[in-house]
Design an enzyme around this catalytic site. Structure first.
Site, PDB file in Angstrom:
ATOM      1  N   CYS B  98     -13.094  -2.449  -2.992  1.00  0.00           N
ATOM      2  CA  CYS B  98     -12.381  -2.814  -4.209  1.00  0.00           C
ATOM      3  C   CYS B  98     -13.326  -3.721  -4.985  1.00  0.00           C
ATOM      4  O   CYS B  98     -13.468  -4.894  -4.645  1.00  0.00           O
ATOM      5  CB  CYS B  98     -11.077  -3.547  -3.900  1.00  0.00           C
ATOM      6  SG  CYS B  98     -10.287  -4.197  -5.389  1.00  0.00           S
ATOM      7  N   CYS B 101     -11.399  -6.733  -7.011  1.00  0.00           N
ATOM      8  CA  CYS B 101     -10.797  -7.871  -6.311  1.00  0.00           C
ATOM      9  C   CYS B 101     -10.860  -7.610  -4.809  1.00  0.00           C
ATOM     10  O   CYS B 101     -11.942  -7.605  -4.242  1.00  0.00           O
ATOM     11  CB  CYS B 101      -9.373  -8.117  -6.791  1.00  0.00           C
ATOM     12  SG  CYS B 101      -8.341  -6.649  -6.925  1.00  0.00           S
ATOM     13  N   SER B 102      -9.724  -7.403  -4.169  1.00  0.00           N
ATOM     14  CA  SER B 102      -9.747  -7.179  -2.724  1.00  0.00           C
ATOM     15  C   SER B 102      -8.567  -6.315  -2.292  1.00  0.00           C
ATOM     16  O   SER B 102      -7.976  -6.558  -1.258  1.00  0.00           O
ATOM     17  CB  SER B 102      -9.726  -8.516  -1.986  1.00  0.00           C
ATOM     18  OG  SER B 102      -8.589  -9.251  -2.393  1.00  0.00           O
ATOM     19  N   CYS B 103      -8.200  -5.302  -3.099  1.00  0.00           N
ATOM     20  CA  CYS B 103      -7.109  -4.389  -2.737  1.00  0.00           C
ATOM     21  C   CYS B 103      -7.395  -3.814  -1.353  1.00  0.00           C
ATOM     22  O   CYS B 103      -8.494  -3.342  -1.091  1.00  0.00           O
ATOM     23  CB  CYS B 103      -7.000  -3.249  -3.743  1.00  0.00           C
ATOM     24  SG  CYS B 103      -6.624  -3.832  -5.411  1.00  0.00           S
TER      25      CYS B 103
END
Lengths: 92, 193
Positions: B98, B101-103
């Site tokens: 991702c 962000c950090s999905c």
């Protein structure tokens, strides 16, 4: 609705230069051509939801890009598959 | 006191109190959500992978609708983003990142590993994935296509790795024990011992 196999271009747009915003389209794809793989569903626009604004329901697509076109110093047939909202796509 | 300088524990208590007062979420609902989040771990994804390796119908369901496949294994998916599953084959290897962000598919993999959120991983996965994978100990042969799946929006993605050779006749429990977190992100590949 965009059909699978349609060639599209990601808009060469930089909303972040115009003020506060929330963007779900990575910068490295803007202005590049990709191919629609499939329609993933319809979702409220996260770019509006982030500001608690009324959010339009938008079609979301999986779009494939050849990595060699994104990074001129790379080669091979690696690809990048990305979720993109219809509002970011234009006819190529 | 400036709210930005308030101790985080106090802020959290204040927000929880407000959520309850405004009938948005009760203490019990918040506790329930924390419990569900803490219970999620890569063992859930591994159990799904092992079942897909041994049950062609389940595998078809998993590739068609990851959310339904997770629910079929008892994973609570209500209110969560849809889960998509990417199949590794002899011709194609998938790698999930991702960049924005950090999905991460927390319902089936738990909390993300620390490096998944690092700027280095997020940048290199889309820029130089084959060289980066070598640093994870994973060499993708030149004749195998590499697809990097940048998880940017409303889906969460997990990889269905290939079943290792030499595991014919193994039980689903034995198979599940071979599958690790990185295999379902695509940075590693499961191996039979």
């Amino acid at each position: 609705m965009l059909a699978s196999g349609t060639t599209v271009r990601v808009k060469l747009d930089w909303p972040e230069t115009r003020g506060p915003c929330h963007i779900r389209t990575p910068h490295y794809l803007r202005g590049h051509e990709g191919v629609v793989v499939r329609h993933l569903g319809d979702f409220p626009n996260p770019e509006a939801l982030a500001f608690r604004r009324p959010a339009e329901i938008l079609p979301l697509y999986h779009v494939r890009f050849p990595m060699g076109a994104l990074w001129p110093d790379r080669h091979g047939d690696n690809t990048i598959l990305v979720e993109l909202y219809e509002t970011w796509l234009e006819a190529a | 006191m400036n709210i930005l300088e308030a101790p985080s524990e106090k802020l959290l208590a204040g927000i929880r109190k407000l959520l309850a007062e405004k009938n948005i979420a009760t203490e019990e609902e918040i506790a329930e959500r924390i419990r569900i989040t803490d219970e999620a771990s890569p063992a859930r994804g591994a159990a799904m992978v092992a079942r897909a390796w041994t049950d062609p119908e389940y595998k078809a369901l998993m590739l068609r609708d990851g959310t339904m496949a997770a629910e079929a294994m008892g994973v609570p998916m209500r209110g969560l983003p849809p889960l998509g599953v990417l199949e590794n084959t002899a011709e194609l290897h998938n790698l999930v990142v991702c960049t924005l962000c950090s999905c991460y598919p927390r319902a089936v993999l738990g909390y993300p590993p620390f490096w998944f959120k690092s700027a280095a991983y997020r940048a290199r996965a889309v820029r130089d994935p084959r060289a980066m994978l070598v640093e994870f100990g994973t060499t993708i042969p030149d004749d195998v296509k590499l697809e990097v799946v940048d998880s940017t929006a409303d889906y969460r993605w997990m990889v269905l790795p290939r079943r290792p050779a030499g595991t014919e006749g193994w039980s689903v429990e034995q198979l599940a024990a071979l599958v690790h977190e990185g295999d379902m992100i695509g940075v590693t590949i499961p191996h039979a011992p």
